[in-house]
Scaffold this motif. Structure first.
Motif, PDB file in Angstrom:
ATOM      1  N   ASP A  65       0.873  -1.248   0.001  1.00  0.00           N
ATOM      2  CA  ASP A  65       0.289   0.332  -0.318  1.00  0.00           C
ATOM      3  C   ASP A  65       0.745   1.454   0.197  1.00  0.00           C
ATOM      4  N   MET A  66       1.732   1.607   1.057  1.00  0.00           N
ATOM      5  CA  MET A  66       2.925   2.419   0.987  1.00  0.00           C
ATOM      6  C   MET A  66       3.243   2.434  -0.238  1.00  0.00           C
ATOM      7  N   ARG A  69       1.074   4.128  -2.920  1.00  0.00           N
ATOM      8  CA  ARG A  69       0.771   5.361  -2.492  1.00  0.00           C
ATOM      9  C   ARG A  69       2.194   6.831  -2.994  1.00  0.00           C
ATOM     10  N   PHE A  86       4.392  12.937   4.604  1.00  0.00           N
ATOM     11  CA  PHE A  86       2.766  12.259   4.711  1.00  0.00           C
ATOM     12  C   PHE A  86       3.111  11.020   5.439  1.00  0.00           C
ATOM     13  N   LEU A  87       3.898  10.059   4.878  1.00  0.00           N
ATOM     14  CA  LEU A  87       4.053   8.736   5.555  1.00  0.00           C
ATOM     15  C   LEU A  87       3.942   9.502   6.872  1.00  0.00           C
TER      16      LEU A  87
ATOM     17  N   LYS B 101      -9.999  -4.123   4.751  1.00  0.00           N
ATOM     18  CA  LYS B 101     -10.197  -4.658   3.795  1.00  0.00           C
ATOM     19  C   LYS B 101     -10.455  -5.990   3.687  1.00  0.00           C
ATOM     20  N   PHE B 131      -5.281   3.479   6.086  1.00  0.00           N
ATOM     21  CA  PHE B 131      -3.274   4.327   5.759  1.00  0.00           C
ATOM     22  C   PHE B 131      -4.051   5.334   6.305  1.00  0.00           C
TER      23      PHE B 131
END
Lengths: 165, 178
Positions: A65-66, A69, A86-87, B101, B131
């Motif tokens: 996912d990272m 992104r 951001f992370l 999910k 997230f």
């Protein structure tokens, strides 16, 4: 080295060479520079789920996912610093393998500097102590020494004791 | 004598570091505090698990102290903590689920089997709310105060009496805030 051994070594080296990190999906960027920045960022950010893996190395779902992104933000035209921030805002300072100086991280920089300072201090003390130990003879003592060395008679022992005093 | 003691300093330092690292190994926490602590719960607009036509957003989490539990039917630890979540709900704690999910059918079957302690469950199939929350694995639990600010974070199953007591104490603490 025997021939089979050389062969085995060559095989090992070949296998090592092909076992490079491969978890990063091949992503298409219009601009090759973006692709380079993507790989650099993925290899610098830490997977929050894994004890010690970059998001490039990890196949944990969150690492995927990272990466996704990071790629999306790069295509958006964000800078590397913006993407890191951001992370960090979501997953914490933990995701940075290159932590910023902060109250929590200053020992990382402070401790080595402090150790060097302590070492310098100890060294200076040792040098000073050694310098102090060498006391030059006074003029009279030097004279007496010369006299004693040039002489070789029973009375010398007593005189020597006196000089040492 | 003094000189001998000086020689023992490196050994003493080594012993101190060994004790420090050894004890750190034993006490290494499973989770880290969320980077979102003290911040407003992230904005979202997602369907309710029970009713896809109903859209949920951040206003769901204001007005009352709420425990937000991120769970999934594929997560084994989530099964383990379901009785404790039911116990919290029975003690009057308001629970909201984030189904993370997961498929709607599997999630609903999970709630059918283990009971549904949640006042509402947000369906987050892509994990995008997760997230934003910095969730890196289920289950994770967030305590949100009446203003919608995240005040406490627990990683992993709420499977000990101690964890429950901590949650109850925090709920009480944030309820008493004006």
């Amino acid at each position: 080295m025997s021939r089979p051994l050389v062969g085995a070594l060559a095989l090992c080296l070949t296998l090592l060479a092909t076992a490079s990190p491969a978890a990063v999906e091949v992503r298409a960027f219009d601009d090759p520079a973006l692709g380079e920045r993507y790989v650099a960022l993925a290899e610098e950010l830490r997977c929050p789920q894994c004890p010690n893996q970059t998001i490039a190395d990890s196949d944990a779902p969150i690492a995927g996912d990272m990466r996704e992104r990071v790629a999306a933000l790069l295509r958006d035209g964000r800078s590397d610093a913006e993407i890191r921030d951001f992370l960090v805002a979501r997953f914490g300072e933990y995701v940075r393998y290159d932590p910023r100086p902060a109250p929590r991280t200053w020992p990382l920089w402070g401790v080595p500097a402090a150790l060097v300072a302590i070492g310098a201090l100890v060294l200076a003390m040792l040098v000073r102590r050694r310098a102090r130990r060498v006391v030059p003879l006074s003029a009279t003592e030097r004279e007496r020494l010369a006299e004693l060395v040039s002489r070789d008679e029973p009375g010398a022992t007593r005189d020597r004791l006196e000089v040492r005093r | 004598m003094n000189r001998r003691l000086v020689l023992l300093i490196p050994l003493g330092l080594f012993a101190a570091l060994a004790v420090l690292f050894w004890s750190s190994l034993a006490t290494a926490p499973d989770g880290r505090d969320s980077a979102r602590l003290g911040e407003a719960f992230p904005a979202f607009e997602l369907p309710a698990l029970a009713d896809p036509a109903r859209s949920l957003d951040r206003s769901l989490l204001t007005g009352r102290v709420t425990l937000v539990n991120v769970w999934a039917s594929w997560c084994a630890a989530c099964r383990v903590e379901m009785p404790q979540l039911a116990a919290l709900a029975a003690r009057g704690v308001r629970l909201v689920g984030v189904n993370y999910k997961d498929g709607r059918a599997a999630a609903n079957a999970f709630l059918g089997e283990f009971g549904d302690p949640f006042e509402a469950t947000i369906h987050d199939p892509s994990g995008k709310l997760g997230f934003e929350l910095g969730v890196y694995g289920a289950p994770e639990t967030f305590l949100v105060d009446a203003q919608g600010v995240i005040r406490y974070h627990h990683v992993g199953a709420l499977d000990t009496e101690e964890a429950l007591q901590v949650i109850l104490a925090r709920v009480k603490q944030w309820r008493s805030q004006p």
